[in-house]
Design an enzyme around this catalytic site. Structure first.
Site, PDB file in Angstrom:
ATOM      1  N   HIS A 150       0.837  -1.208   0.000  1.00 50.55           N
ATOM      2  CA  HIS A 150       0.000   0.000   0.000  1.00 50.55           C
ATOM      3  C   HIS A 150       0.873   1.259   0.000  1.00 50.55           C
ATOM      4  CE1 HIS A 150      -4.031  -1.706   0.274  1.00 50.55           C
ATOM      5  NE2 HIS A 150      -3.548  -2.601   1.109  1.00 50.55           N
ATOM      6  N   MET A 317     -20.872  -2.378 -10.207  1.00 54.21           N
ATOM      7  CA  MET A 317     -22.061  -2.529  -9.371  1.00 54.21           C
ATOM      8  C   MET A 317     -21.850  -1.797  -8.053  1.00 54.21           C
ATOM      9  SD  MET A 317     -24.031  -4.125 -11.325  1.00 54.21           S
ATOM     10  CE  MET A 317     -25.354  -4.271 -10.138  1.00 54.21           C
TER      11      MET A 317
END
Length: 411
Positions: A150, A317
């Protein structure tokens, strides 16, 4: 007579029950379709892609009130991304912002001339350019955590060029162009989601946090727990740790930490540090090629497609039932989380307004272009209809070049 009446009554009862069962089934199917139908038909991983002319994106709110002023150059985001050249998309993945799902979209769901090679059982996909064996995407699912787990803006901007030079030394002849992208999320939801993740045993302790050529000392970045992880921690314990990197994570990961002495909190006063971090994060966010918001999946898809001129195979979605959504917290706790993430709250308010303005600008521009094309088509059609009948070609006769020139000159 009584038997006939009893028999007739029984048949009527059976018929009534049958009608009720059918009606109930129809109602159930209608309700099911409302909730699950769109996802099954459009968003399922194995579903078919929608037609290209199907407009899946929300209509811009005509009553949206802008909070910040952004010039047109900040709203216009149509890039000439050259996949066959030396352009590279770099995905800055902030924890618990939906980056894992988006990262999979990048390697599995983009319509490409040469699709990424994603093999079962492997964590990374091979995403080569159409014309040579060189990657066009720097992300978790393509190159792995090559700059650290990250990695933030400070780490990526100092690390990515060198990593790609070592991977593809033949590309040293021409400089690459890097397009940074990221996702942001509502700070309270993101914070709760990170707490739940840490509670289950996640640590991210292998993150490097490189800044100005070194990692932070234990004094600069003390741990919040003793032992291997912080599993089982309560939300109160999570909030009480003053060194918790979950606090204002989005601002810290988007800012240039070199401006504030990296993780040395004594470098400048706390108030000055916070202001510099926030302004740096805003500046870097504006300068990124693209950013999306977890809460607006379809708009995120739309802006990415229009920015890079790439199309997704299946539409995004919107899943509102996340782990953070299942956490019940009172108003006092929410206010406490907002206080701990005050910089993230300001950044998200700024980013959300920029995001909405970009979406509105792009949709309005697209619709204006569509109207112009329709008008041109109508004018062309009327011009063809206005041709004199005597100048139309005779049936069965092929017009000569002189005959056609005569018609064109007369027209």
């Amino acid at each position: 007579m009584r038997r006939r009446r009893a028999g007739g009554r029984t048949m009527v009862e059976h018929a009534s029950k049958f009608v009720l069962v059918v009606a109930g089934s129809v109602c159930f199917m209608l309700i099911l379709y409302q909730y699950a139908g769109p996802g099954l038909s459009l968003g399922a991983p194995g579903g078919r892609a929608p037609p290209d002319d199907l407009d899946l994106f929300p209509t811009p709110d005509p009553h949206y009130e802008k909070k910040y002023y952004f010039p047109v150059r900040e709203l216009e985001r149509s890039l000439r991304f050259d996949m066959k050249g030396d352009d590279v998309i770099v995905f800055l993945h902030i924890q618990k912002t939906g980056g894992t799902t988006f990262g999979r979209h990048l390697v599995q769901n983009v319509r490409l001339e040469v699709p990424c090679d994603c093999r079962p059982g492997q964590k990374k996909c091979t995403c080569y350019r159409p014309n040579r064996r060189e990657t066009w995407l720097f992300s978790r699912f393509s190159t792995g955590w090559s700059c650290g787990l990250h990695a933030d803006w400070t780490e990526l901007t100092n690390c990515v060029p060198g990593v790609l030079d070592r991977r593809d030394p033949a590309a040293l002849r021409t400089p690459r162009k890097f397009y940074y992208i990221t996702l942001l999320r509502d700070p309270v939801s993101r914070y709760l989601s990170e707490w739940r993740h840490v509670q289950r045993g996640a640590t991210w302790k292998t993150s490097l946090h490189m800044c100005d050529g070194r990692t932070p000392t234990p004094e600069e970045l003390p741990p919040c727990y003793e032992g291997t992880d912080w599993s089982g921690c309560t939300l109160q314990e999570f909030m009480d740790c003053p060194y918790n990197l979950a606090n204002n994570r989005q601002v810290r990961m988007l800012a240039d930490l070199s401006l504030v002495g990296c993780y040395n909190l004594s470098f400048i006063p706390e108030g000055k540090r916070a202001q510099l971090l926030l302004e740096s994060a805003k500046k870097n966010l504006r300068g990124m090629a693209f950013f999306g918001l977890t809460e607006f999946q379809r708009k995120t898809q739309y802006l990415f497609e229009r920015t890079f001129n790439l199309k997704f195979i299946r539409p995004f979605m919107q899943y509102n039932s996340t782990r953070a959504g299942g956490v019940e917290v009172d108003e006092d706790t929410i206010r406490r989380i907002e206080e701990l993430n005050d910089l993230d709250m300001q950044l998200y308010d700024y980013a959300k307004d920029l995001f909405q303005q970009r979406y509105q600008y792009k949709r309005q521009l697209e619709r204006r272009e569509q109207r112009l094309r329709s008008r041109e088509e109508r004018l062309l059609h009327r011009a063809k209809e206005a041709l004199p009948r005597e100048e139309a070609e005779e049936p069965g006769r092929v017009p000569t070049e002189d005959y056609m020139s005569h018609i064109i000159e007369k027209w």
